[in-house]
Write a protein that holds these residues in place. Structure first.
Motif, PDB file in Angstrom:
ATOM      1  N   LEU A  38      22.633   9.389  12.717  1.00  0.00           N
ATOM      2  CA  LEU A  38      22.532   8.940  11.254  1.00  0.00           C
ATOM      3  C   LEU A  38      21.458  10.160  10.726  1.00  0.00           C
ATOM      4  CD1 LEU A  38      21.952   6.929   9.325  1.00  0.00           C
ATOM      5  CD2 LEU A  38      20.080   6.155  10.613  1.00  0.00           C
ATOM      6  N   GLN A  39      20.570  10.809  11.568  1.00  0.00           N
ATOM      7  CA  GLN A  39      19.908  12.041  10.955  1.00  0.00           C
ATOM      8  C   GLN A  39      20.518  13.040  10.482  1.00  0.00           C
ATOM      9  OE1 GLN A  39      16.846  13.475  13.468  1.00  0.00           O
ATOM     10  NE2 GLN A  39      15.233  13.143  11.948  1.00  0.00           N
ATOM     11  N   SER A  40      21.632  13.332  10.995  1.00  0.00           N
ATOM     12  CA  SER A  40      22.652  14.437  10.811  1.00  0.00           C
ATOM     13  C   SER A  40      23.398  14.032   9.519  1.00  0.00           C
ATOM     14  CB  SER A  40      23.889  14.636  11.908  1.00  0.00           C
ATOM     15  OG  SER A  40      22.896  15.161  12.977  1.00  0.00           O
ATOM     16  N   THR A  41      23.805  12.862   9.308  1.00  0.00           N
ATOM     17  CA  THR A  41      24.427  12.306   8.152  1.00  0.00           C
ATOM     18  C   THR A  41      23.616  12.343   6.984  1.00  0.00           C
ATOM     19  OG1 THR A  41      26.027  10.862   9.677  1.00  0.00           O
ATOM     20  CG2 THR A  41      25.746  10.416   7.267  1.00  0.00           C
ATOM     21  N   ILE A  42      22.357  12.005   7.246  1.00  0.00           N
ATOM     22  CA  ILE A  42      21.397  11.957   6.100  1.00  0.00           C
ATOM     23  C   ILE A  42      21.184  13.630   5.668  1.00  0.00           C
ATOM     24  CG2 ILE A  42      18.818  11.843   5.568  1.00  0.00           C
ATOM     25  CD1 ILE A  42      18.922   9.421   7.387  1.00  0.00           C
ATOM     26  N   LYS A  43      21.059  14.581   6.524  1.00  0.00           N
ATOM     27  CA  LYS A  43      20.910  15.949   6.484  1.00  0.00           C
ATOM     28  C   LYS A  43      22.195  16.257   5.346  1.00  0.00           C
ATOM     29  CE  LYS A  43      17.770  16.986   9.907  1.00  0.00           C
ATOM     30  NZ  LYS A  43      17.430  17.820  11.117  1.00  0.00           N
ATOM     31  N   VAL A  44      23.256  16.096   5.663  1.00  0.00           N
ATOM     32  CA  VAL A  44      24.466  16.366   5.158  1.00  0.00           C
ATOM     33  C   VAL A  44      24.249  15.719   3.624  1.00  0.00           C
ATOM     34  CG1 VAL A  44      26.836  16.156   4.830  1.00  0.00           C
ATOM     35  CG2 VAL A  44      25.881  16.640   7.057  1.00  0.00           C
ATOM     36  N   ASP A  45      24.015  14.415   3.508  1.00  0.00           N
ATOM     37  CA  ASP A  45      23.841  13.716   2.048  1.00  0.00           C
ATOM     38  C   ASP A  45      22.931  14.662   1.371  1.00  0.00           C
ATOM     39  OD1 ASP A  45      25.714  12.035   2.959  1.00  0.00           O
ATOM     40  OD2 ASP A  45      24.275  10.543   3.204  1.00  0.00           O
ATOM     41  N   ILE A  46      21.747  15.082   1.788  1.00  0.00           N
ATOM     42  CA  ILE A  46      20.761  15.616   1.353  1.00  0.00           C
ATOM     43  C   ILE A  46      21.101  17.098   0.698  1.00  0.00           C
ATOM     44  CG2 ILE A  46      18.434  16.970   1.594  1.00  0.00           C
ATOM     45  CD1 ILE A  46      17.582  14.508   3.359  1.00  0.00           C
ATOM     46  N   ALA A  47      21.917  17.893   1.509  1.00  0.00           N
ATOM     47  CA  ALA A  47      22.527  19.071   1.066  1.00  0.00           C
ATOM     48  C   ALA A  47      23.620  18.993  -0.213  1.00  0.00           C
ATOM     49  CB  ALA A  47      23.220  19.581   2.422  1.00  0.00           C
ATOM     50  N   SER A  48      24.413  17.868   0.160  1.00  0.00           N
ATOM     51  CA  SER A  48      25.166  17.733  -0.976  1.00  0.00           C
ATOM     52  C   SER A  48      24.521  17.338  -2.356  1.00  0.00           C
ATOM     53  CB  SER A  48      26.030  16.227  -0.617  1.00  0.00           C
ATOM     54  OG  SER A  48      26.947  15.694  -1.675  1.00  0.00           O
ATOM     55  N   ILE A  49      23.176  16.558  -2.360  1.00  0.00           N
ATOM     56  CA  ILE A  49      22.575  16.265  -3.478  1.00  0.00           C
ATOM     57  C   ILE A  49      22.079  17.472  -3.885  1.00  0.00           C
ATOM     58  CG2 ILE A  49      20.201  15.271  -4.276  1.00  0.00           C
ATOM     59  CD1 ILE A  49      21.131  12.901  -2.528  1.00  0.00           C
ATOM     60  N   ASN A  50      21.423  18.516  -3.153  1.00  0.00           N
ATOM     61  CA  ASN A  50      20.722  19.798  -3.618  1.00  0.00           C
ATOM     62  C   ASN A  50      21.970  20.823  -4.273  1.00  0.00           C
ATOM     63  OD1 ASN A  50      18.318  19.478  -2.625  1.00  0.00           O
ATOM     64  ND2 ASN A  50      18.640  20.160  -0.463  1.00  0.00           N
ATOM     65  N   ASN A  51      23.261  20.455  -3.868  1.00  0.00           N
ATOM     66  CA  ASN A  51      24.330  21.378  -4.380  1.00  0.00           C
ATOM     67  C   ASN A  51      24.502  20.703  -5.936  1.00  0.00           C
ATOM     68  OD1 ASN A  51      24.855  22.933  -2.424  1.00  0.00           O
ATOM     69  ND2 ASN A  51      26.343  21.636  -1.542  1.00  0.00           N
ATOM     70  N   LYS A  52      24.310  19.245  -5.961  1.00  0.00           N
ATOM     71  CA  LYS A  52      24.519  18.708  -7.318  1.00  0.00           C
ATOM     72  C   LYS A  52      23.614  18.762  -8.282  1.00  0.00           C
ATOM     73  CE  LYS A  52      27.249  14.710  -5.505  1.00  0.00           C
ATOM     74  NZ  LYS A  52      27.173  13.285  -5.461  1.00  0.00           N
ATOM     75  N   ILE A  53      22.363  19.133  -7.752  1.00  0.00           N
ATOM     76  CA  ILE A  53      21.153  19.361  -8.425  1.00  0.00           C
ATOM     77  C   ILE A  53      21.341  20.995  -9.017  1.00  0.00           C
ATOM     78  CG2 ILE A  53      18.758  20.105  -8.532  1.00  0.00           C
ATOM     79  CD1 ILE A  53      18.485  17.411  -6.623  1.00  0.00           C
ATOM     80  N   ALA A  54      21.819  21.806  -8.075  1.00  0.00           N
ATOM     81  CA  ALA A  54      21.724  23.241  -8.475  1.00  0.00           C
ATOM     82  C   ALA A  54      23.019  23.442  -9.330  1.00  0.00           C
ATOM     83  CB  ALA A  54      22.314  23.945  -7.208  1.00  0.00           C
ATOM     84  N   ASN A  55      24.034  22.648  -9.372  1.00  0.00           N
ATOM     85  CA  ASN A  55      25.226  22.732 -10.359  1.00  0.00           C
ATOM     86  C   ASN A  55      25.065  22.102 -11.879  1.00  0.00           C
ATOM     87  OD1 ASN A  55      26.681  23.949  -8.834  1.00  0.00           O
ATOM     88  ND2 ASN A  55      27.697  22.329  -7.518  1.00  0.00           N
ATOM     89  N   LEU A  56      23.806  21.363 -11.910  1.00  0.00           N
ATOM     90  CA  LEU A  56      23.513  20.775 -13.358  1.00  0.00           C
ATOM     91  C   LEU A  56      23.219  21.707 -14.285  1.00  0.00           C
ATOM     92  CD1 LEU A  56      21.385  17.488 -12.230  1.00  0.00           C
ATOM     93  CD2 LEU A  56      23.443  17.575 -13.327  1.00  0.00           C
TER      94      LEU A  56
END
Length: 143
Positions: A125-143
């Motif tokens: 679960l923690q690994s999945t959460i880290k992947v989700d956080i990385a995805s969100i960071n990419n989305k923020i960076a692409n705004l």
């Protein structure tokens, strides 16, 4: 497409983000996911500590059992020693006591296996959460 809109007011140029709400939503999701990841980490640490303690108790129980079968403690009837009725009663109860110890050790081992499964599930679960956080960071960076 630019994420900022240019405005000129009294000869001053201002750039205002056209996605402030989206960024705020992503940041909020990220905060919640980080909190969840932190909770997982705390649970993992607690479960590892409990598992280590239980494994230590299992080793201790096995040590006590092996001592029960060695030396004079392993012999219910000792020759040339007055034992009275107690030795007869102990000889009846001793095997049952050892069986109870064995059953308890088996149950404790099963609990250890279940704890390890929980740890693995939480780590996943923690690994999945880290992947989700990385995805969100990419989305923020692409705004």
């Amino acid at each position: 497409m630019s994420t900022y809109k240019q405005y000129t007011i009294k000869n001053a140029v201002y750039f205002i983000s056209i996605y402030p709400q989206q960024k705020s939503k992503y940041e909020d999701k990220k905060r919640k996911l980080n909190a969840k990841s932190s909770t997982c980490g705390s649970c993992i640490a607690d479960l590892k500590k409990a598992n280590t303690s239980l494994e230590a108790n299992i080793r201790e129980w096995k040590t006590h059992k092996s001592k029960a079968y060695t030396g004079i403690a392993g012999e219910i009837f000792v020759t040339n020693v007055f034992e009275g009725v107690v030795a007869k009663e102990l000889s009846k109860d001793f095997p049952e006591s050892v069986k109870v110890m064995d059953d308890n050790v088996a149950k404790a081992k099963e609990i250890c296996r279940e704890i390890k499964q929980q740890i693995q599930s939480l780590q996943s679960l923690q690994s999945t959460i880290k992947v989700d956080i990385a995805s969100i960071n990419n989305k923020i960076a692409n705004l």
